[in-house]
Write a protein that holds these residues in place. Structure first.
Motif, short mmCIF file in Angstrom:
data_model
loop_
_atom_site.label_atom_id
_atom_site.label_comp_id
_atom_site.label_asym_id
_atom_site.label_seq_id
_atom_site.Cartn_x
_atom_site.Cartn_y
_atom_site.Cartn_z
N PHE A 1 -2.65 -8.96 4.69
CA PHE A 1 -2.89 -7.53 4.87
C PHE A 1 -1.68 -6.71 4.45
CE2 PHE A 1 -6.87 -7.05 7.17
CZ PHE A 1 -7.12 -8.34 7.56
N GLY A 2 -1.97 -5.53 3.89
CA GLY A 2 -0.93 -4.54 3.72
C GLY A 2 -0.66 -3.84 5.04
N ARG A 3 0.38 -3.01 5.04
CA ARG A 3 0.77 -2.32 6.28
C ARG A 3 -0.15 -1.15 6.60
NH1 ARG A 3 6.13 -3.59 7.80
NH2 ARG A 3 5.83 -2.13 9.50
N GLY A 4 -0.99 -0.78 5.62
CA GLY A 4 -1.94 0.29 5.88
C GLY A 4 -1.47 1.65 5.40
N GLN B 1 0.84 -1.20 0.00
CA GLN B 1 0.00 0.00 0.00
C GLN B 1 0.87 1.24 0.00
OE1 GLN B 1 -2.81 -1.77 3.42
NE2 GLN B 1 -3.57 0.16 2.56
N ASN B 2 0.26 2.39 -0.46
CA ASN B 2 0.96 3.67 -0.32
C ASN B 2 1.43 3.79 1.12
OD1 ASN B 2 -1.63 3.75 -1.85
ND2 ASN B 2 -0.76 5.65 -2.64
N SER B 3 2.68 4.19 1.29
CA SER B 3 3.18 4.27 2.66
C SER B 3 2.53 5.40 3.44
CB SER B 3 4.69 4.46 2.63
OG SER B 3 5.02 5.63 1.91
N GLY B 4 2.05 6.44 2.73
CA GLY B 4 1.42 7.55 3.41
C GLY B 4 2.43 8.30 4.27
N PRO B 5 1.96 9.13 5.22
CA PRO B 5 0.53 9.40 5.40
C PRO B 5 -0.04 10.25 4.27
CG PRO B 5 1.84 10.80 6.83
CD PRO B 5 2.81 9.87 6.14
N LEU B 6 -1.33 10.14 4.11
CA LEU B 6 -2.06 10.89 3.09
C LEU B 6 -2.90 11.94 3.81
CD1 LEU B 6 -3.01 11.18 0.12
CD2 LEU B 6 -4.78 9.47 0.65
N SER B 7 -2.78 13.16 3.36
CA SER B 7 -3.50 14.26 3.99
C SER B 7 -4.32 14.98 2.93
CB SER B 7 -2.52 15.22 4.65
OG SER B 7 -3.21 16.27 5.30
N SER C 1 -7.67 9.05 -2.33
CA SER C 1 -7.40 7.88 -3.15
C SER C 1 -6.36 7.00 -2.49
CB SER C 1 -6.93 8.32 -4.55
OG SER C 1 -6.62 7.19 -5.34
N LEU C 2 -6.74 5.78 -2.22
CA LEU C 2 -5.86 4.83 -1.54
C LEU C 2 -5.60 3.67 -2.48
CD1 LEU C 2 -7.95 4.98 1.70
CD2 LEU C 2 -5.67 5.92 1.47
N ASN C 3 -4.35 3.27 -2.59
CA ASN C 3 -3.98 2.26 -3.57
C ASN C 3 -3.34 1.04 -2.93
OD1 ASN C 3 -4.71 4.07 -5.68
ND2 ASN C 3 -2.77 5.14 -5.36
#
Lengths: 113, 113
Positions: A103-106, A6-12, A20-22
């Motif tokens: 699971f992905g790491r989130g 997953q995108n490592s983020g964080p997303l703000s 959008s989460l991938n």
């Protein structure tokens, strides 16, 4: 070892925007895909699942699946501060479709007012 | 409809002791899954029980064990506790009949000192 990335983020994102989460997965044979939302200190909550290629909409959430590209995404429209959480992508075990999930790491999402 | 329940909410043990965690699935759900979520790590699959039988286990040592009772509730036992066993232990259940979705309980926070 099956992998879910997953995108490592964080997303703000600002309130009202589209988040959008991938997620990509390594096992081409995976058949079922899930998005969980996890608030800090709480357990994961299932918010979307998708099994067929294409889009699936539920309220402000849209899950998109592209098995050829081994890609699944989650769109959150009209994001609200209450959407601020970690979003977990999960994929089934091809060898046992009713069994474990990988699971992905989130991705941590923050929606600011 | 009541969700998945887990007990206790918190558990504090010392190294070398044994811990027992309990889970009651959603009514009508026959499969129970156990996952570990350690700080900074993703959800790791521990065990899967269905119809009273262990169907699969993750990459954890044998001191992690469990069982499923005739009423489909489940117990996770961790023997010879180590400091790195400190984590949130999550139980999920799935409806019988071939559905794929797993629903999580609130978790048990295990702290090993």
């Amino acid at each position: 070892q099956k992998e879910v990335e997953q995108n490592s983020g964080p997303l703000s994102v600002p309130e009202g925007a589209i988040a959008s989460l991938n997620c990509t997965y390594s096992d081409r044979g995976s058949q079922s895909f899930f998005w969980y939302r996890q608030y800090s200190g709480k357990s994961p909550e299932l918010i979307m699942f998708i099994y067929s290629n294409g889009d699936k909409e539920d309220g402000r959430f849209t899950a998109q699946l592209n098995k050829a590209s081994q890609y699944v995404s989650l769109l959150i429209r009209d994001s609200q501060p209450s959407d601020s959480a970690t979003y977990l992508c999960a994929v089934n075990d091809r060898g046992s479709t009713l069994g474990r999930l990988y699971f992905g790491r989130g991705t941590q999402l923050t929606v600011w007012p | 409809e009541a969700g998945v329940t887990q007990s206790p909410t918190h558990l504090i043990k010392t190294r070398g002791q044994q811990a027992t965690l309990r889970c009651s699935p959603i009514s009508g759900h026959t499969s129970v899954y156990w996952y570990q979520q350690a700080l900074g790590l993703g959800l790791q699959f521990l065990l899967w029980y269905d119809e009273g039988e262990e169907r699969n286990r993750g990459n954890f040592p044998p001191r992690f064990s469990g069982r499923q009772f005739p009423n489909y509730s489940s117990e996770l036992n961790v023997n010879a506790l180590e400091l790195e066993d400190s984590a949130l232990y999550l139980c999920a259940s799935r409806l019988a009949g071939g559905t794929y979705e797993q629903y999580f309980g609130p978790g048990t926070r295990l702290t090993v000192t």
